[in-house]
Scaffold this motif. Structure first.
Motif, short mmCIF file in Angstrom:
data_model
loop_
_atom_site.label_atom_id
_atom_site.label_comp_id
_atom_site.label_asym_id
_atom_site.label_seq_id
_atom_site.Cartn_x
_atom_site.Cartn_y
_atom_site.Cartn_z
N GLU A 108 -3.76 2.28 7.97
CA GLU A 108 -3.40 3.53 7.29
C GLU A 108 -2.37 4.32 8.09
N GLY B 73 -11.70 -2.55 -5.62
CA GLY B 73 -10.76 -1.61 -5.00
C GLY B 73 -10.48 -0.43 -5.92
N CYS C 191 -4.94 -1.73 -2.99
CA CYS C 191 -5.62 -2.06 -1.73
C CYS C 191 -6.52 -3.28 -1.91
N THR D 87 -10.57 0.44 2.39
CA THR D 87 -10.72 -0.22 1.09
C THR D 87 -10.30 -1.68 1.19
N LEU D 88 -9.21 -1.93 1.91
CA LEU D 88 -8.77 -3.31 2.17
C LEU D 88 -9.87 -4.09 2.87
N SER E 204 -4.10 3.24 -6.40
CA SER E 204 -4.07 2.99 -4.96
C SER E 204 -5.22 2.06 -4.55
N VAL F 141 -7.19 3.84 2.67
CA VAL F 141 -6.59 2.61 2.15
C VAL F 141 -6.96 1.38 2.97
N ALA F 142 -6.91 1.50 4.30
CA ALA F 142 -7.21 0.35 5.14
C ALA F 142 -8.69 -0.03 5.05
N ILE G 82 0.84 -1.21 0.00
CA ILE G 82 0.00 0.00 0.00
C ILE G 82 0.87 1.26 0.00
#
Length: 338
Positions: free
Chosen positions: A254, A110, A231, A81-82, A227, A78-79, A61
């Motif tokens: 994140e 994602g 993710c 989305t994960l 990005s 980002v986290a 990431i």
């Protein structure tokens, strides 16, 4: 006497090595050596495998995050989305989709999450900090809607085993292959292509970059799409590593990603930084956390360490820049007074 690229009279130019990136790389090596000697089991092949698995989501990431922060923006979603892609992976599996179809579908989802971020930031001109804080909550909320508090844990062993396994009978994890491959690709793009030069130009002065012909908005938009896709990939790898699709997967990651990127020398204001420094920052952060875990340090203390490193990574480079600037101005005044 001619002046060479390495300095006057062939002497090496030591200033080239007096950079934040170099300092972090040296510090990382020192931490690894000291931890191997001082901390029990740190230097074992088994612990190396666990370290790479812990490093994997942060580093992957951090690659697109580096590009985004170099342009002066940020992505705090980002986290989430994960977590969203992990939840959807479990939902798809429960609805009898094949794993071969689920993996690219999660990466695509994602990317769609990145499209929304990119549109709000570049299409509507909203600040990236506010937008991605909002989508951080949005995507995590959607993940909870998809799976709630339940977990899906019966993924095929040949996939979960590959993610947690090693090459042959050695200690090198299989996931090191995509990590190295993506790191090389991102490194080449950032440091050896016009795209990378345009990212630095945008971060240094977005208006000047626009007038020089760089499509600033479009470039930033695609960074968020990339990005999001990365993710999504990390969401798949995370789920297969733990063999568990959960809505809270990756919660708080994140903070570690941003801390590692800034610790690696990327300026929060954009325009500065390098990928080797970021990789060293990720390794340093992961090694410290791993060593502290082996010493039975609590999770709260690990969060304190991560937060402290995040503050120091912003504070110290600014202090160094200020001191260096004052020193140079003092030398100029002394030279003028002679």
């Amino acid at each position: 006497m001619s002046e060479t690229s390495s300095g006057v009279s062939g002497r090496p130019d030591l200033k080239r090595f007096a950079t934040w990136d170099t300092a972090i790389i040296v510090l990382t090596v020192l931490v690894l050596v000291v931890a191997s000697v001082v901390v029990d089991n740190f230097g074992t092949s088994r612990n190396f495998t666990f370290m790479v698995l812990d490093l994997m989501p942060i580093l992957l990431i951090a690659l697109p995050m580096t590009f985004i922060i170099v342009t002066g923006e940020i992505d705090l979603s980002v986290a989430s989305t994960l977590g969203l892609t992990s939840s959807l992976m479990g939902w798809f599996w429960n609805h009898n989709l094949s794993i071969e179809m689920i993996i690219p579908l999660c990466i695509l989802i994602g990317a769609v999450a990145g499209v929304l971020n990119g549109f709000l930031i570049t299409g509507l001109g909203l600040p990236s900090l506010a937008v991605t804080i909002g989508t951080l909550a949005l995507y995590r909320g959607l993940a909870l809607v998809v799976l709630g508090d339940s977990a899906v844990a019966d993924f095929p062993f040949n996939y979960t085993g590959w993610v947690t396994g090693t090459l042959g009978d050695g200690s090198i994890p299989n996931v090191l292959i995509p990590i190295i491959a993506l790191a090389v690709v991102f490194g080449i793009v950032l440091h050896a292509t016009p795209i990378g030069r345009s990212l630095y130009a945008i971060g240094a002065n977005a208006q000047a970059a626009h007038f020089s012909g760089i499509r600033v908005a479009r470039t930033k938009f695609w960074l968020y799409v990339v990005s999001g896709a990365v993710c999504g990939l990390v969401g798949v790898l995370w789920t297969l590593r733990y063999s568990s699709a959960r809505a809270d997967n990756g919660a708080g990651l994140e903070l570690a990603v941003v801390a590692a990127v800034l610790l690696g020398g990327v300026s929060i204001f954009g325009g500065k930084g390098s990928l080797p420094g970021v990789i060293a920052g990720v390794v340093l952060l992961t090694a410290l956390q791993n060593a502290l875990r082996l010493e039975d340090v609590s999770g709260q203390a690990l969060n304190i360490v991560t937060g402290a490193l995040l503050v120091l990574s912003v504070l110290l480079p600014n202090i160094v820049t200020t001191v260096r600037g004052n020193w140079q101005r003092r030398r100029l005044r002394q030279s003028a007074a002679r």
